[in-house]
Motif scaffolding. Structure first.
Motif, short mmCIF file in Angstrom:
data_model
loop_
_atom_site.label_atom_id
_atom_site.label_comp_id
_atom_site.label_asym_id
_atom_site.label_seq_id
_atom_site.Cartn_x
_atom_site.Cartn_y
_atom_site.Cartn_z
N TYR A 50 0.86 -1.32 -0.12
CA TYR A 50 0.12 0.03 0.04
C TYR A 50 0.92 1.28 -0.01
CZ TYR A 50 -3.12 3.86 1.72
OH TYR A 50 -3.76 4.87 1.67
N SER A 51 0.36 2.16 -0.87
CA SER A 51 1.23 3.47 -0.97
C SER A 51 0.06 4.57 -0.64
CB SER A 51 2.02 3.51 -2.18
OG SER A 51 2.25 4.94 -2.48
N GLU A 52 0.72 5.58 0.07
CA GLU A 52 -0.30 6.82 0.43
C GLU A 52 -0.69 7.55 -0.90
OE1 GLU A 52 0.67 9.06 3.62
OE2 GLU A 52 0.73 7.44 5.01
N ASP A 53 0.40 7.57 -1.72
CA ASP A 53 0.23 8.38 -2.73
C ASP A 53 0.13 7.44 -4.24
OD1 ASP A 53 0.35 10.47 -4.72
OD2 ASP A 53 2.39 10.73 -4.73
N VAL A 54 -1.04 6.82 -4.24
CA VAL A 54 -1.45 6.00 -5.46
C VAL A 54 -1.52 6.71 -6.52
CG1 VAL A 54 -3.17 4.44 -6.24
CG2 VAL A 54 -2.50 4.36 -3.87
N PHE A 55 -1.94 7.87 -6.19
CA PHE A 55 -2.20 8.68 -7.67
C PHE A 55 -0.85 9.24 -8.34
CE2 PHE A 55 -2.36 12.68 -10.00
CZ PHE A 55 -3.56 12.59 -10.81
N GLY A 56 0.18 9.56 -7.35
CA GLY A 56 1.67 9.77 -7.89
C GLY A 56 2.10 8.61 -8.37
N LEU A 57 2.19 7.45 -7.94
CA LEU A 57 2.59 6.25 -8.65
C LEU A 57 1.88 5.85 -10.01
CD1 LEU A 57 2.82 4.01 -5.45
CD2 LEU A 57 4.68 4.88 -6.65
N LYS A 113 1.04 16.60 -21.72
CA LYS A 113 -0.23 16.23 -22.09
C LYS A 113 -0.77 14.94 -21.18
CE LYS A 113 -1.28 18.18 -26.71
NZ LYS A 113 -1.38 17.87 -28.11
N GLN A 114 0.42 14.06 -20.96
CA GLN A 114 -0.03 12.82 -20.36
C GLN A 114 -0.58 13.19 -18.82
OE1 GLN A 114 0.06 9.64 -21.70
NE2 GLN A 114 0.50 10.76 -23.56
N CYS A 115 -0.25 14.25 -18.28
CA CYS A 115 -0.66 14.78 -16.93
C CYS A 115 -1.78 15.49 -17.08
CB CYS A 115 0.48 15.61 -16.44
SG CYS A 115 1.97 14.87 -16.02
N GLY A 116 -2.36 15.96 -18.44
CA GLY A 116 -3.78 16.56 -18.48
C GLY A 116 -3.33 17.90 -18.72
N VAL A 165 8.71 15.97 -10.06
CA VAL A 165 7.37 15.10 -9.97
C VAL A 165 6.35 15.49 -8.99
CG1 VAL A 165 6.89 12.47 -9.28
CG2 VAL A 165 8.76 13.24 -10.87
N GLY A 166 6.77 16.12 -7.88
CA GLY A 166 5.90 16.63 -6.88
C GLY A 166 5.00 17.69 -7.48
N GLU A 218 0.93 17.13 -7.96
CA GLU A 218 -0.20 18.17 -7.25
C GLU A 218 -1.05 18.77 -8.28
OE1 GLU A 218 0.26 22.28 -5.02
OE2 GLU A 218 2.09 21.11 -4.96
N LEU A 219 -0.49 19.29 -9.32
CA LEU A 219 -1.33 19.75 -10.26
C LEU A 219 -2.17 18.90 -11.26
CD1 LEU A 219 1.20 22.45 -11.74
CD2 LEU A 219 -0.68 22.85 -10.34
N ALA A 220 -1.61 17.70 -11.33
CA ALA A 220 -2.58 16.94 -12.27
C ALA A 220 -3.65 16.43 -11.52
CB ALA A 220 -1.34 15.67 -12.68
N LYS A 221 -3.59 16.40 -10.10
CA LYS A 221 -5.00 16.13 -9.32
C LYS A 221 -5.94 16.94 -9.41
CE LYS A 221 -2.12 13.69 -5.47
NZ LYS A 221 -1.84 13.57 -4.03
N GLU A 222 -5.46 18.33 -10.01
CA GLU A 222 -6.58 19.23 -10.25
C GLU A 222 -7.24 19.03 -11.44
OE1 GLU A 222 -4.84 22.84 -9.50
OE2 GLU A 222 -3.95 22.55 -7.69
N VAL A 223 -6.81 18.23 -12.42
CA VAL A 223 -7.11 18.33 -13.68
C VAL A 223 -8.57 17.33 -13.79
CG1 VAL A 223 -6.87 17.60 -16.10
CG2 VAL A 223 -5.03 18.70 -14.87
N LYS A 224 -9.47 17.74 -14.37
CA LYS A 224 -10.57 16.85 -14.30
C LYS A 224 -10.80 16.44 -15.78
CE LYS A 224 -11.71 17.85 -10.20
NZ LYS A 224 -11.57 16.82 -9.04
N PHE A 225 -10.84 15.23 -16.01
CA PHE A 225 -10.96 14.65 -17.44
C PHE A 225 -12.39 14.79 -17.77
CE2 PHE A 225 -6.70 13.41 -16.16
CZ PHE A 225 -5.91 13.51 -17.49
N LYS A 226 -12.69 14.98 -18.96
CA LYS A 226 -14.21 15.11 -19.29
C LYS A 226 -14.43 14.22 -20.87
CE LYS A 226 -15.75 19.24 -16.99
NZ LYS A 226 -16.41 20.60 -17.27
N LEU A 227 -15.02 13.50 -21.05
CA LEU A 227 -15.39 12.84 -22.37
C LEU A 227 -16.31 13.76 -23.11
CD1 LEU A 227 -15.97 9.13 -21.08
CD2 LEU A 227 -13.65 10.04 -22.20
#
Length: 817
Positions: free
Chosen positions: A506-513, A648-651, A705-706, A710-719
């Motif tokens: 388990y890792s606390e930063d699953v999103f980062g991994l 772009k891969q980060c959104g 990477v930090g 942090e910024l990628a967590k704020e990106v909302k992907f929409k279809l």
């Protein structure tokens, strides 16, 4: 570590082969990495036979060559071309057959092949003594006595000592096994029989006497010993031998040392080395006549003083070293290296033998400080047996008197103010079995512990009180006892259950991994190689003021690994240099790694800061060389495009750029997302690259990477649906000041019509002599599209008029015809 099989058999009674013994050692934790054959004559003269020269005629095409007909026995006559001036008919010689390998005294081994020499066939080689490591002379071939029989193997006439040698990967905690006695102890625990007198193997009856009786003093001690550094030296033993003769060691001793990779020096030094590798106790022999005042003092070094060691290097002492002094001068760096002024030479007649127990920490620090790694320091650093000093001294004295003569002229000195007691451990067999996963009987456990010289002093239903000898420095806790039982019992004897339990990590930063994996997958899919470099580096890469914030190692292995890296650049440059040196000149590298800094003067835990980075490097051509591809090198826009695709891969689609000054770059560009700097890229300065032998443009990017996470967590992907209405392209050619950047034009265009403009591209840039000085021309294309309907000509023209107007107002642009 090398261990001789013949030497081991001085301790152990066994008929097992070397391979079988090697398997036993590996099974108990002394991993045998290799077993090789040692011959006192390299190669063992395999393939070398005695030949009888029947005739030796002058070569028709060479003045210095002879054509010889050589009888190799059983009427097997071969023609051999020989260049030796002393070759003649009716000689008995040594011949290397075709297919055999010769091992010269100086140089690499080589194989004999059938050949033509100046047009004449040669089937073998008539050998000189240096070509077979039988001597050093190359004046001519080696001529044998007449009675040697043609066709016989040369090894039948030459005494060759052979041995099997184990190369053991000794772990740092097993200092007790750093000798033949130590390895023999483990073999005894595995069921082999230890020989009588195995703790002090002897070669003569004189040695038996020394082992069985204390030495009677002939005189009172000729050398006085004082220990001032009682922390650095816990025990000091010694004795005097007078009337010795320094000369080469006997062949049996030389061969023993050669088999484990040591070069014989003289009989006195070889004797101390023999005892060291036999019993694990380092010894040192001083020329007694060079000990001023007849007084040895063990004390700390005087800070700032100098000392010349046996290798003739003058070393500056810091004051933390434990030293051996006489009343005038330093004699030795205790437990590490002897001094030049007190060493043994051919004129030495009287010696003082030192056998001591030194503090492992003190020896380790001194050895690392002075970059010395000796056989003695290797053992003292790991912890020797404090109870072995007298035993080793007895054995050394016996051996020296056997091979160098002389007599013991003093009582044995033994200063041991605070004896090191056995270690007591309270052990639970039940808990041990739970850890092992198998029920091992008390009887088996007791047998194993007894064979390892671990004594049971008290036993009840649940606990055993165990006494562990001091030489087992690695056995300190009950779990260590369990490990000892398990390694002797055998891991292979522990059955595996049919069911295996596992737990999810388990890792606390699953999103980062997940983000790191996504970026790594993208880069690898586009031809990049992921690298992993050392976080330790040299302080030479950083200016002095920056090193104030460096995380420094207290006890570095070397100055090249003395600080934690503060920048990803230099370790990546080392990788580029490594590949360049191997003719791999077109490179695409990336690495996820950390940098480290100390924030503040106090070295508190919260003063340390580490940051994760993504480093990218590009060098050379974009594509491999091919007949149908034009050579194209990476450039600024190449790395910029790759970074845009990574982001772009980060959104991220809205990326801003600013130029900054950075002494590492020819020119550096910052990457900004949502007003936050997430990295920098550019061409590394040629002067920096040249330090690593890189003579082509190197493009480098360093992303946080930090910040990306942090910024990628704020990106909302929409279809959204694929547009069903057509897009329209329109072009503009603008005349602008050279100060205007494409990024400024892009901002103006997006602000003018954010909804309909889907894509902007600069497809031509011109700043030649066809336009006025200080100006440039941009040809821009705009892709317009409405997601709800088909655009009309009026709407399209309206957007273009708005663009032209805003370009004129905000950028001073003029429309080119």
């Amino acid at each position: 570590m090398k261990i001789s099989y013949n030497w081991i058999k001085d301790f152990i009674e066994t008929n097992k082969s070397a391979v079988e013994v090697g398997d036993l050692l590996t099974g108990c934790g002394l991993e045998v990495e290799n077993i090789f054959t040692f011959h006192s004559i390299p190669g063992g003269l395999e393939g070398i036979i005695v030949g009888h020269v029947l005739s030796a005629e002058k070569h028709p095409n060479a003045d210095k060559l002879s054509i010889c007909r050589v009888d190799l026995g059983n009427e097997n006559i071969k023609q051999i071309v020989c260049g030796a001036p002393n070759v003649a008919a009716n000689q008995k010689v040594l011949v290397a057959m075709v297919g055999s390998t010769v091992h010269p005294t100086n140089g690499e081994p080589f194989t004999i092949n059938k050949a033509k020499i100046r047009g004449e066939v040669s089937e073998g080689m008539i050998c000189a003594e240096d070509e077979l490591s039988l001597g050093v002379s190359h004046a001519g071939i080696l001529v044998l006595p007449e009675h040697y029989e043609a066709g016989k193997a040369a090894k039948e006439y030459f005494e060759i000592y052979s041995d099997q040698v184990f190369e053991i990967g000794l772990t740092a905690n097993r200092g007790d096994a750093a000798s033949h006695l130590g390895v023999a102890r483990d073999l005894r625990a595995l069921g082999l029989q230890m020989k009588a007198f195995a703790s002090t193997p002897a070669r003569t009856s004189k040695a038996h006497v020394l082992m069985q009786h204390s030495l009677d003093p002939i005189n009172h001690s000729l050398i006085k010993v004082t220990i001032q550094d009682t922390d650095g030296c816990k025990r000091y033993s010694g004795l005097n031998i007078h009337g010795i003769t320094v000369k080469p060691s006997p062949f049996w001793l030389q061969n023993r040392l050669k088999s484990i990779g040591l070069s014989p020096i003289n009989n006195i030094v070889d004797a101390t080395n023999f005892i060291l590798h036999a019993l694990g106790q380092p010894l040192h022999a001083f020329d007694a006549d060079k000990i001023a005042g007849g007084h040895i003092i063990v004390k700390k070094a005087k800070a700032g003083s100098t000392f010349i060691t046996l290798d003739k290097v003058e070393r500056k002492l810091t004051g933390m070293e434990c030293m051996i002094y006489d009343v005038e001068k330093p004699l030795a760096l205790a437990g590490v290296f002897g001094g030049l002024d007190s060493g043994i030479n051919e004129q030495t007649k009287n010696i003082f033998i030192e056998s001591a127990y030194f503090n492992p920490g003190s020896i380790r620090k001194a050895a690392k400080l002075h970059v010395l790694n000796t056989d003695a320091s290797f053992r003292f650093e790991r912890g020797t047996d404090p109870n072995m000093t007298l035993n080793a001294l007895h054995q050394a004295a016996s051996l020296i008197m056997e091979i160098a003569g002389g007599n013991i002229v003093s009582e044995i000195i033994d200063i041991y103010p605070e004896p090191i007691a056995d270690r007591t451990i309270i052990f639970s067999p039940h808990k041990s079995n739970e850890l092992i996963g198998k029920e091992i009987s008390d009887e088996v456990m007791q047998r194993i512990l007894t064979s390892l010289e671990i004594e049971t002093t008290q036993k009840d239903a649940s606990q055993w009180h165990l006494s562990v000898p001091p030489y087992r420095v690695d056995v300190e806790r009950p779990i260590d006892i369990t490990e000892e039982i398990l390694r002797i019992y055998g891991l292979n004897n522990i059955e595996m259950d049919e069911h295996i339990n596992s737990a999810m990590s388990y890792s606390e930063d699953v999103f980062g991994l997940k983000l790191i994996n996504r970026l790594a997958d993208y880069l690898s899919a586009n031809g990049f190689f992921e690298i992993a470099t050392n976080s330790l580096t040299t302080p030479a890469y950083y200016p002095a003021e920056q090193l104030n914030n460096a995380v420094k190692l207290l006890n570095p292995l070397s100055n090249d690994l003395a600080v934690m890296r503060m920048d990803m650049l230099y370790s990546l440059l080392e990788s580029v240099q490594y590949n360049n040196n191997r003719k791999n000149n077109d490179l695409r590298f990336y690495e996820f790694g950390k940098t480290y800094e100390l924030n503040g003067k106090e070295q508190l835990l919260n003063s340390y800061h580490e940051q994760k980075h993504l480093a990218i490097a590009l060098l050379g051509r974009k594509a491999p060389e091919s007949w149908n591809i034009t050579r194209q090198e990476y450039n600024y826009f190449g790395i910029k495009n790759i970074l845009e695709q990574v982001l772009k891969q980060c959104g991220f689609t809205a990326i801003n750029y600013t130029f900054e000054t950075d002494e590492r770059y020819e020119y550096a560009t910052q990457l900004i997302v949502k007003k936050k700097v997430i990295g920098v890229f550019g061409q590394i300065k040629k002067t920096v690259a040249a330090q690593f032998d890189i003579d082509k443009p190197l493009w480098y990017a360093d992303l946080s990477v930090g910040a990306l996470t942090e910024l990628a967590k704020e990106v909302k992907f929409k279809l959204k649906l694929v547009p069903v209405f057509p897009s329209v392209r329109r072009d503009l050619a603008l005349l602008l000041s050279k100060e205007i950047t494409y990024q400024q034009l892009e901002k103006i265009a997006v602000k003018s019509e954010p909804r309909l403009i889907k894509q902007i591209n600069a497809f031509d840039v011109y700043d030649g002599d066809k336009i006025e000085e200080g100006k440039k021309s941009y040809a821009l294309s705009f892709l317009l599209q409405d997601d709800t309907k088909t655009l009309t000509d009026e709407e399209i023209d309206g957007v273009m008029r708005k663009l032209i107007s805003n370009f004129e107002k905000e950028a001073g642009a003029m429309l080119r015809g």
